[in-house]
Design a protein around this motif. Sequence first.
Motif, PDB file in Angstrom:
ATOM      1  N   THR A  52      76.806 -29.413  90.851  1.00  0.00           N
ATOM      2  CA  THR A  52      76.010 -29.699  92.041  1.00  0.00           C
ATOM      3  C   THR A  52      76.418 -28.835  93.223  1.00  0.00           C
ATOM      4  O   THR A  52      75.721 -28.817  94.234  1.00  0.00           O
ATOM      5  N   GLY A 114      70.155 -33.239  91.765  1.00  0.00           N
ATOM      6  CA  GLY A 114      71.169 -32.484  92.485  1.00  0.00           C
ATOM      7  C   GLY A 114      71.963 -31.492  91.656  1.00  0.00           C
ATOM      8  O   GLY A 114      72.838 -30.823  92.172  1.00  0.00           O
ATOM      9  N   TYR A 115      71.645 -31.377  90.356  1.00  0.00           N
ATOM     10  CA  TYR A 115      72.371 -30.411  89.511  1.00  0.00           C
ATOM     11  C   TYR A 115      71.636 -29.084  89.591  1.00  0.00           C
ATOM     12  O   TYR A 115      70.534 -28.945  89.067  1.00  0.00           O
TER      13      TYR A 115
END
Length: 178
Positions: A52, A114-115
């Motif tokens: 992330t 969020g990755y």
Amino acid sequence: SKADAISGFLKTAKEELHDGKGVFVSADVFGIIIESKVDGEAIGQDFERVGTEIDYICPMIYPSHYANSSNGIMGNGHGQSINGVLFTKPDLQPYEVVYNTLKKSKDRIQGMEGYYANVRPYLQDFTATYLDSGYYQEYGAEQVRQQINAVYDAGYEEWILWSGRNNYSTDAFEEAVQ
């Protein structure tokens, strides 16, 4: 925690380098953290958290570095389970080890909010003579080709070769980039 320290460092690096100067930020991690959260916690590398904070995550997926069923170096008496498959002599199965590790990585990060990191694995281009006899093989163009094919078959597009002696299987590399 170790993971907090690493993630904090990567977040700062991304803010200063990527966001501030337009430079891509990457991190090399041990391949085992994809399979084992326990190992990841022990060394402070959390596969999901690291991804992330950076642009590229580069797991070192060297078949020789997974546990084998010997009682020698890298041996634990039973081998290593990767994505539900038990490998007793992982160095002898480069395609399967790389493929299963990358399939597991996809399962872990698929749909994760969020990755952002692209997965770009390191592949083995060296012979692990430090392993017990019968638990390693001579690595050359064929073994490198198998790993590269596993990357593509697992749905990834990039890879990096590594040899500590800087001695690479150029035939495999040249074929792969054509």
